[in-house]
Each structure stands twice: as C-alpha cells, then as structure tokens.
Design a protein around this motif. Structure first.
Motif, PDB file in Angstrom:
ATOM      1  N   LEU A 179       0.817  -1.219   0.000  1.00 24.63           N
ATOM      2  CA  LEU A 179       0.000   0.000   0.000  1.00 24.63           C
ATOM      3  C   LEU A 179       0.847   1.265   0.000  1.00 24.63           C
ATOM      4  O   LEU A 179       0.353   2.346  -0.302  1.00 24.63           O
ATOM      5  CB  LEU A 179      -0.897   0.028   1.248  1.00 24.63           C
ATOM      6  CG  LEU A 179      -2.086  -0.903   1.254  1.00 24.63           C
ATOM      7  CD1 LEU A 179      -2.784  -0.805   2.593  1.00 24.63           C
ATOM      8  CD2 LEU A 179      -3.046  -0.547   0.144  1.00 24.63           C
ATOM      9  N   SER A 181       2.857   2.420  -1.928  1.00 27.36           N
ATOM     10  CA  SER A 181       2.968   3.131  -3.209  1.00 27.36           C
ATOM     11  C   SER A 181       1.709   3.934  -3.545  1.00 27.36           C
ATOM     12  O   SER A 181       1.725   4.790  -4.414  1.00 27.36           O
ATOM     13  CB  SER A 181       3.254   2.129  -4.331  1.00 27.36           C
ATOM     14  OG  SER A 181       2.208   1.179  -4.362  1.00 27.36           O
ATOM     15  N   VAL A 182       0.583   3.617  -2.834  1.00 27.00           N
ATOM     16  CA  VAL A 182      -0.664   4.320  -3.154  1.00 27.00           C
ATOM     17  C   VAL A 182      -0.704   5.644  -2.398  1.00 27.00           C
ATOM     18  O   VAL A 182      -0.646   5.671  -1.177  1.00 27.00           O
ATOM     19  CB  VAL A 182      -1.887   3.458  -2.782  1.00 27.00           C
ATOM     20  CG1 VAL A 182      -3.177   4.177  -3.185  1.00 27.00           C
ATOM     21  CG2 VAL A 182      -1.803   2.105  -3.450  1.00 27.00           C
ATOM     22  N   GLU A 183      -0.813   6.716  -3.161  1.00 28.34           N
ATOM     23  CA  GLU A 183      -0.826   8.050  -2.545  1.00 28.34           C
ATOM     24  C   GLU A 183      -2.132   8.295  -1.804  1.00 28.34           C
ATOM     25  O   GLU A 183      -3.184   7.802  -2.200  1.00 28.34           O
ATOM     26  CB  GLU A 183      -0.700   9.118  -3.633  1.00 28.34           C
ATOM     27  CG  GLU A 183       0.727   9.401  -4.038  1.00 28.34           C
ATOM     28  CD  GLU A 183       0.773  10.441  -5.152  1.00 28.34           C
ATOM     29  OE1 GLU A 183      -0.035  11.385  -5.114  1.00 28.34           O
ATOM     30  OE2 GLU A 183       1.602  10.258  -6.060  1.00 28.34           O
TER      31      GLU A 183
ATOM     32  N   THR B   4      -8.037   0.072  -5.166  1.00 28.47           N
ATOM     33  CA  THR B   4      -7.295   0.656  -4.037  1.00 28.47           C
ATOM     34  C   THR B   4      -7.211   2.174  -4.158  1.00 28.47           C
ATOM     35  O   THR B   4      -7.447   2.912  -3.191  1.00 28.47           O
ATOM     36  CB  THR B   4      -5.871   0.055  -3.978  1.00 28.47           C
ATOM     37  OG1 THR B   4      -6.000  -1.354  -3.895  1.00 28.47           O
ATOM     38  CG2 THR B   4      -5.113   0.563  -2.774  1.00 28.47           C
ATOM     39  N   ARG B   5      -6.900   2.649  -5.375  1.00 21.67           N
ATOM     40  CA  ARG B   5      -6.780   4.105  -5.562  1.00 21.67           C
ATOM     41  C   ARG B   5      -8.133   4.792  -5.386  1.00 21.67           C
ATOM     42  O   ARG B   5      -8.219   5.859  -4.776  1.00 21.67           O
ATOM     43  CB  ARG B   5      -6.201   4.412  -6.954  1.00 21.67           C
ATOM     44  CG  ARG B   5      -4.720   4.126  -7.020  1.00 21.67           C
ATOM     45  CD  ARG B   5      -4.098   4.406  -8.362  1.00 21.67           C
ATOM     46  NE  ARG B   5      -2.821   3.716  -8.441  1.00 21.67           N
ATOM     47  CZ  ARG B   5      -1.712   4.113  -7.839  1.00 21.67           C
ATOM     48  NH1 ARG B   5      -1.737   5.214  -7.102  1.00 21.67           N
ATOM     49  NH2 ARG B   5      -0.595   3.424  -7.929  1.00 21.67           N
ATOM     50  N   SER B   8      -9.030   4.893  -1.780  1.00 18.80           N
ATOM     51  CA  SER B   8      -8.195   5.788  -0.973  1.00 18.80           C
ATOM     52  C   SER B   8      -8.775   7.206  -0.954  1.00 18.80           C
ATOM     53  O   SER B   8      -8.362   8.048  -0.153  1.00 18.80           O
ATOM     54  CB  SER B   8      -6.762   5.804  -1.508  1.00 18.80           C
ATOM     55  OG  SER B   8      -6.732   6.435  -2.773  1.00 18.80           O
ATOM     56  N   PHE B 414     -12.103   0.430   3.346  1.00 18.56           N
ATOM     57  CA  PHE B 414     -10.974   0.503   2.427  1.00 18.56           C
ATOM     58  C   PHE B 414     -10.489  -0.907   2.044  1.00 18.56           C
ATOM     59  O   PHE B 414     -10.174  -1.180   0.892  1.00 18.56           O
ATOM     60  CB  PHE B 414      -9.826   1.283   3.084  1.00 18.56           C
ATOM     61  CG  PHE B 414      -8.572   1.307   2.270  1.00 18.56           C
ATOM     62  CD1 PHE B 414      -8.447   2.169   1.187  1.00 18.56           C
ATOM     63  CD2 PHE B 414      -7.513   0.460   2.572  1.00 18.56           C
ATOM     64  CE1 PHE B 414      -7.292   2.177   0.416  1.00 18.56           C
ATOM     65  CE2 PHE B 414      -6.363   0.470   1.813  1.00 18.56           C
ATOM     66  CZ  PHE B 414      -6.245   1.335   0.724  1.00 18.56           C
TER      67      PHE B 414
END
Lengths: 203, 434
Positions: A179, A181-183, B4-5, B8, B414
C-alpha cells in the motif's frame, strides 16, 4: 448349542431354501415353501440307541404342530438310526459333522398338522429380507462413521490452524507495504494488519 | 482507476452512536465530523416558527439535524429540549418509530451534503455504517433502503455500495487487534464481543446496564444527602457521577475504609455558579456504589435499593438478544469465552480492549488504596472469580474512545474487496443496487 443352531439354520437357508423364523431351546422354527418346519436339534457328543430313539419320539410329537419336522443329529448318531423308523414317522434328518450340515432326508409333509407357524405372505417375507439387508447396511455405515469421525475432526482442526496461520501470514507487516505506493492512504491504514486480513476475504 | 486508488479517496463512514453521530470520508485522516444523534421534527413546532423556515425542501423533509442548524429553530419554542428526537436507544432504532427513522435518514443526508464531490472520476461513495452489535436485521435493511433512496435522489451518483460493521469489530480494527475481546460500555448496556479475524457473533454477551445505572445510583445518593431537587436534572447527575463516582478495588473493603476514615472521602462538586454539592461524612462511602454498579450489581447494598424500587436491575430483550441484568462483568467475559472455540480462548483473553463512557472513572490522588480504574477492576474481578484463567487475562483501554469506531469503519471499507457481496447471515460484504 448357539453355534450348532446358527450353523443348521444358516445352512438350511443358504443351501436348501428354508427361511428362518425363530428359535427356542433346541427347536428352530423355519418355513419351506408353504410348510412350517420344526428342526429338532439333538446333537450330542456321544449317542446310545435308547437316546436316539427318545429323540425321534420327541421329534415325532412335534408333527402335530408342524407340517414337517426334521431331526438334527451329529454324524456319530447315524449307526443308531433306523431308516424304516424315519419312513414310518415321516421325520426328516439333518446330519452335522466336521462343520458341515447335510439334509439327508427332508421328511414327509403332514397335511393334518395343527400348524403352529403360519406361513408368511410374500410381503412379509420381502419386508423381513429388506429389513435384514438394511440392518446389515446400517451396521456397516455406523462402523464407517465411527472410523471417519476422528479423521474428519482432526482434518477440520488442521485446516483451521492452517487458515489461521495463513491469515497471520497475510497480516504480517511485510505484506502491508504494497500500500505504500498508493498516494493519499492514511498512515493508520497502511500500518493496520486488518487491511491484509480483510483483503483476503473471498465470496 | 483501480479499487485501491478509488477507495483511498471515496470511502465514507457513518458511526451511529446513541449520543453522537460521527461521519466523514477517508480523506479526513484520523478525526471525523461529529454532531449529536438527534433531530428536531418540524411538525411539532408552532406555526410561527415554521414560518421562519425559508427552505421549502427542508419543510418537505420535515426534520432538522446538525448542532449548527437545530438552534436556529429552537428559540422561542417552549420546552425546546423536549421536542428533540433522539432516534437511538441503546444503539437501536425501534422498528415502527417513523420519527426516529426520519432523523436517521436526515443525519445520513446531512453527512453526505457536508462532502460534495464534483471530480470526474467519482462514481459514488463506498459507505460503511457502524451499528451496535445488538442491531437487529430490520435495522440493517432499513438503513440500506435509506441509502438507496438517498442515492436515487442524487441521480444514482452518490453511493456505489454500502455495508454495515458492528461497532465492537470497528474498535478492534482501529486498535489493530485481530484476536481480542472488546468490551463496550455504553449508557444503556455493556456489550462483550469476542473477535478473532472477525466478530464471533455467537459469543456476544450483553449486559443490561451501563452509565444509566451509575446515574441512577448517583441520583439516589443525591436524594439521600438532601439534593433531591437537583437530582431531577440529568446533566447534573451526569456531572456529579463523573466527579464523585469511584470504582472500588473490592466493595466491602472500600466501604469499611470509607466508614472508618470518612474525611478522606468527603468532597464537594460545583454544579453551577450558585450550587455546590457536598457529600457529608456519613455518606462518603456511597461514592463507591456509583462505580461498582456497572461492574457487579449483586451486592446486598444494591438489593435494598432494588427492593425499595429506587434502582432497576433486570434482564431485557433488544431485538433478538437477551441483555442480562445482574450478571457481573467477569461472569459476562467467561460466558462469552465459553461460546468461543477452545483453541482461541486464551488468545482473545490476553487482549481485552475496554471502550465506552461507562468505563471512564477517575482515581483521585490519595484514594489509590481502594479506588481503581476500569482495567484494574476487571483484572481483579476475573482473578477473584475465575483464578484458573487469571494468568491469561490482559486488559487495556481503547486509545481514542471517541473516534475509534469511525476510524475502524474507514479501514474496513478501504480493505474489504468490492467483489465480496453482502451476506445477511455473515453480516459482511457490500450491498449494491446498480
């Protein structure tokens, strides 16, 4: 006696088509076709002529109640048996020896007997047979279940511990690093071991 | 944008606490927005006040929520506080209480309105709703349908999917504990929830007492010492409880000490600029009753309160769950433990996490011999009643009691993959309608 009785009943069933009904003392009740049959067991180690005659008399008395009566004796009794007496009384003869059972003479069927055993109808016979087969199968299944249950329990416990260790592996900090690497993902999420646990959920 | 992105940015959590509603998206970091869990039903207001409402949509919805909004409509209303609707009692909304459901719907709408999104890639929030572990199925279904309705009102672009998490599980997630027992002490009840990589639902034990019973004992103490008039005000009782209440290490020993050294325990509480309450020497020992009732209400002192009808300690049923009235906390923990698979019992017992207002107690300086905090008290009780498991017990309080449920909910939303579909029996997965 138990063994001899079972041996005789089993042999008459398997080899001569008799059907076992019940037993009491030295008497086995069977059915052959439409005839009720009494097998009078007189298997001794040592015979005398008088004893054999007494047994034949006792067996003959049963002809009032059964269509056919068969006297069962050990082969050592044969020298004391008068064939003509068998002919006159209509008794059948079974000889037991060396673990074998041989129906020497089936005897004459009496048509005047006050039949004690009613010949069962075909449904009863089938039902009994089916029940006996089912009973044997049930016993086999029970045996199988008893054998399998401990194996299954240990299998489940093994899988649980493997599952738990997989989950623990999944929740190791090393794997959460993906994770990084995920901004924009808050730090409290990146460091949380539940993330990997939940990500491994499948349905 | 991959899952995931997307998540987030677009996970949203709503924590329906009995007192406060905490809400907000993942991008808030560690602290959500918060308003009181209450609403003002416009129907109940006088026409003169309704005329002040300029927003026609608000009039149609018929309810106002939000600590900044409600006061605008309360001025000039007689008995204003009594007209406020608190939808949750012990974390549960009654099946047929339509006014309460109206407030719940408005709280959800209010929450999303605080966070409008106009970005091109936005296809709707992944919404996680934290509810009491006692919440019945009907409550989950109704909450889902409220969110579906809100999504439809926004042209199907507000919510992508919604899920529910039980509050103790959210606490465990926020505390980063995969094997634990969460003990949540609320106003009306205490929930003991064992967790091992998921909530062990059959192990949840609920006790029918909490902060409210401590308040009830405080009220009786106030009456006994001559402050019956102020005892009628709930906020005064709450304040006095916080200041006076003590949790005894062992009740009998603490009472003996307070009776033989009453001066040590005499204290004063200022409840308003002109009112100060003083506990006289002969009643100083009753301070220990206030804390003890939360942990173990079976002492003979409480029996006399119950017999006189001054305190109610009894079993109750919420949804399909029985809440035990008299069961002490140590027995509750063991009862819960019995319903947990043997191989994980020791693991969960070694990590007891205590949260909730019912476990917030002061230990005044100088009284440490007989007054303890909740963690110490639970440890003592378990050791006394179940010495064979005492070596395994380890307890701690939650780090951030106010926001840990919201934070755990955000992490849950998440991490839970979107392909996990909602399963009513497991109470896990995403419910989507598009």
């Amino acid at each position: 006696m138990e063994y001899i009785r079972a041996l005789i009943a089993r042999s008459l069933e398997d080899r001569y088509g008799y059907r076992y009904l019940s037993h009491a003392g030295n008497l086995v009740e069977m059915v052959e076709g439409m005839n009720s049959v009494a097998v009078y067991i007189a298997v001794d180690d040592i015979y005398g002529e008088a004893e054999v005659n007494r047994y034949m008399a006792e067996a003959s008395a049963l002809r009032e109640r059964y269509n056919r009566v068969i006297l069962a004796v050990h082969e050592s009794a044969l020298p004391f048996i008068d064939p003509s007496l068998l002919e006159r009384t209509g008794l059948g003869l079974v000889v037991v020896g060396n673990g074998n059972v041989e129906l020497k003479y089936p005897g004459k069927a009496s048509t005047t007997a006050n039949v004690a055993v009613q010949a069962p109808n075909i449904e009863e016979v089938v039902e009994r047979k089916v029940l006996s087969v089912l009973e044997k199968e049930r016993a086999k299944i029970l045996e199988e279940v008893k054998r399998l249950v401990p194996e299954l329990v240990s299998e489940v416990l093994r899988e649980r511990s493997v599952g738990a260790s997989e989950q623990r592996e999944a929740s190791s900090p090393g794997q959460v690093e993906a994770l990084e690497s995920v901004e924009g993902v808050p730090q409290f999420i990146k460091e949380n071991q539940w993330v990997k646990v939940l990500r491994s959920r499948k349905r | 944008m991959d899952e995931t992105r997307y998540k987030s940015k677009y996970v949203f959590a709503e924590d329906f606490g009995t007192g406060y509603f905490k809400f907000g998206p993942i991008t808030l970091g560690e602290s959500p927005f918060m308003v009181q869990s209450r609403g003002l039903i416009l129907r109940d207001l006088p026409e003169s006040v309704k005329l002040r409402v300029r927003d026609r949509a608000l009039l149609e919805r018929g309810v106002v929520v939000g600590d900044d909004e409600i006061p605008k409509y309360l001025s000039g209303v007689k008995d204003a506080a009594r007209k406020l609707k608190y939808p949750l009692k012990d974390g549960v909304v009654k099946f047929d209480d339509e006014d309460s459901w109206l407030v719940v719907r408005e709280l959800a709408r209010y929450a999303f309105e605080r966070f409008p999104v106009s970005e091109a890639g936005f296809e709707g929030w992944y919404v996680v709703i934290a509810l009491s572990s006692l919440a019945p199925d009907y409550m989950i279904r109704r909450i889902f349908s409220i969110h579906e309705e809100l999504d439809r009102q926004h042209g199907g672009r507000l919510i992508k999917a919604v899920t529910v998490i039980s509050q103790p599980l959210a606490v465990a997630i926020a505390e980063n504990a995969v094997d634990c027992i969460v003990i949540e002490g609320g106003h009306g009840n205490i929930q003991i929830a064992p967790i091992s990589y998921a909530l062990i639902r059959e192990g949840v034990v609920a006790l029918n007492r909490g902060g409210a019973e401590a308040n009830a004992v405080t009220r009786e103490v106030l009456r006994d010492i001559g402050y019956g008039d102020v005892a009628r005000e709930e906020y005064v009782v709450e304040l006095v409880k916080r200041e006076l209440g003590l949790v005894p290490r062992k009740l009998d020993g603490a009472i003996r000490d307070a009776k033989s050294n009453p001066d040590k325990y005499v204290t004063r509480v200022r409840v308003s600029p002109i009112t100060e309450i003083e506990v006289p020497r002969e009643y100083a020992w009753t301070r220990f009753l206030i804390g003890e009732v939360v942990f173990d209400p079976r002492h003979e002192v409480f029996e006399s309160y119950v017999e006189q009808g001054r305190l109610k300690i009894e079993d109750a049923v919420v949804g399909d769950v029985v809440l035990y009235g008299e069961m002490d906390l140590a027995s509750g923990i063991v009862e819960s433990l019995k319903r947990v698979p043997v191989e994980i019992q020791e693991r969960v017992l070694s990590n007891i996490i205590i949260s909730g207002g019912a476990f917030k107690w002061n230990v005044p300086r100088g009284l440490e011999d007989h007054a303890v905090d909740s963690v110490t008290k639970i440890g003592i009780m378990v050791r006394d009643r179940f010495p064979n498991i005492a070596h395994s017990v380890s307890a701690r309080t939650v780090k951030d009691p106010q926001f840990s449920v919201w934070r755990g909910s955000i992490i849950y939303g998440f991490a839970l993959p979107i392909h996990v579909k909602w399963n009513e029996q497991e109470r896990e997965g995403w419910h989507a309608w598009k």
